[in-house]
Design an enzyme around this catalytic site. Structure first.
Site, PDB file in Angstrom:
ATOM      1  N   GLU A  44      -0.239   9.953 -58.664  1.00 45.47           N
ATOM      2  CA  GLU A  44      -1.055  10.957 -57.976  1.00 45.47           C
ATOM      3  C   GLU A  44      -0.582  11.043 -56.530  1.00 45.47           C
ATOM      4  O   GLU A  44      -0.520  10.018 -55.845  1.00 45.47           O
ATOM      5  CB  GLU A  44      -2.512  10.493 -57.949  1.00 45.47           C
ATOM      6  CG  GLU A  44      -3.430  11.134 -58.934  1.00 45.47           C
ATOM      7  CD  GLU A  44      -4.880  10.740 -58.632  1.00 45.47           C
ATOM      8  OE1 GLU A  44      -5.394  11.093 -57.560  1.00 45.47           O
ATOM      9  OE2 GLU A  44      -5.474  10.064 -59.478  1.00 45.47           O
ATOM     10  N   GLU A  55     -13.411  11.352 -50.087  1.00 45.47           N
ATOM     11  CA  GLU A  55     -12.689  10.132 -49.712  1.00 45.47           C
ATOM     12  C   GLU A  55     -13.477   9.235 -48.770  1.00 45.47           C
ATOM     13  O   GLU A  55     -14.182   9.700 -47.886  1.00 45.47           O
ATOM     14  CB  GLU A  55     -11.345  10.493 -49.029  1.00 45.47           C
ATOM     15  CG  GLU A  55     -10.516  11.532 -49.745  1.00 45.47           C
ATOM     16  CD  GLU A  55     -10.135  11.175 -51.177  1.00 45.47           C
ATOM     17  OE1 GLU A  55     -10.338  10.021 -51.600  1.00 45.47           O
ATOM     18  OE2 GLU A  55      -9.645  12.067 -51.878  1.00 45.47           O
TER      19      GLU A  55
END
Length: 256
Positions: A44, A55
């Site tokens: 990824e 995040e």
């Protein structure tokens, strides 16, 4: 069978995440093929964004470092195109819907195809809105990866029926980041998916140790690790290649 679902055919898949451009693009360009050599089954690649809402602080800071080093989406496309000439491990972009719209959705997917990206993960795009991107993904042969979370419950069946490549099972509520303990019943999430489809399930969010990876892999087809790797990159900077690869080898061994 697609290149993405292929990676789950030979046992459990290990899927590491890196932020493109952290600490700089030259390092990322060396790191991605090295991770593939070390045993990563699919990689990824995070496209840095100034407002990465899914995040935690580790990846937020990586995004800031990457943007400060001059990383742009176009430079990432160019880097991936060069990497593709020397490796064939499947690659997935992880980004947010806003940067795709700003770039132009069709143009973005066309570029993904041109540089050899296999899949796209957009954590802030609700399942109900995936038609914004899905026609372009199909046009350019890019698999749009669906995410499910512990709160998805009754929506899991609908998501699983239409999922492509693999289902990204979010193990914990909240943002990405290393966790000492993961309490979600992963087995239940995976079984709800498998009732609808035999698509592979990979678990992400919070996994950092070989012990955690082994435990998660018992319930799923693959394990995704981001923050723990990004932390190693933050610690070692341009010298991160060997320590990250040692970590990838240890994690892959734990789930094999």
């Amino acid at each position: 069978m697609s290149r993405v679902s292929d990676v789950f055919q030979n046992g459990k898949a290990f899927i590491p995440f890196v932020t493109a451009g952290d600490p700089n693009l030259e390092t990322t360009e060396r790191l991605i093929p090295a991770m593939a050599e070390a045993g990563a089954d699919l990689i990824e690649i995070g496209i840095p964004f100034s407002d990465p809402i899914a995040e935690g602080i580790v990846i937020q800071e990586a995004d800031m470092r990457a943007l400060a080093s001059g990383t742009t989406t176009d430079k990432i496309f160019e880097m991936v195109k060069r990497i593709r000439e020397r490796m064939d491990t499947p690659l997935a972009f992880m980004t947010y819907i806003n940067p795709i719209f700003v770039y132009g959705a069709e143009r973005f997917l066309a570029k993904c195809k041109e540089c050899g990206v296999d899949a796209l993960i957009v954590p802030d795009m609700p399942f109900e809105e995936k038609q914004e991107l899905l026609p372009y993904c199909h046009q350019y042969d890019i698999e749009l990866i669906s995410l499910i979370a512990p709160t998805s419950k009754e929506r899991i069946a609908a998501i699983a029926r239409e999922a492509e490549g693999f289902v990204y099972c979010v193990s914990s509520m909240g943002v990405t980041g290393v966790r000492t303990e993961i309490t979600t019943d992963i087995g239940e999430m995976v079984s709800l998916v498998k009732k609808e489809s035999d698509i592979p399930c990979a678990i992400g969010f919070g996994i950092s140790t070989p012990e955690q990876a082994k435990k998660m892999a018992a319930s799923a087809d693959g394990v995704i690790v981001g923050s723990a790797i990004v932390r190693i990159v933050a610690q070692y900077g341009t010298g991160c290649i060997a320590p990250v690869c040692d970590y990838v080898k240890a994690m892959k061994a734990a789930i094999s």
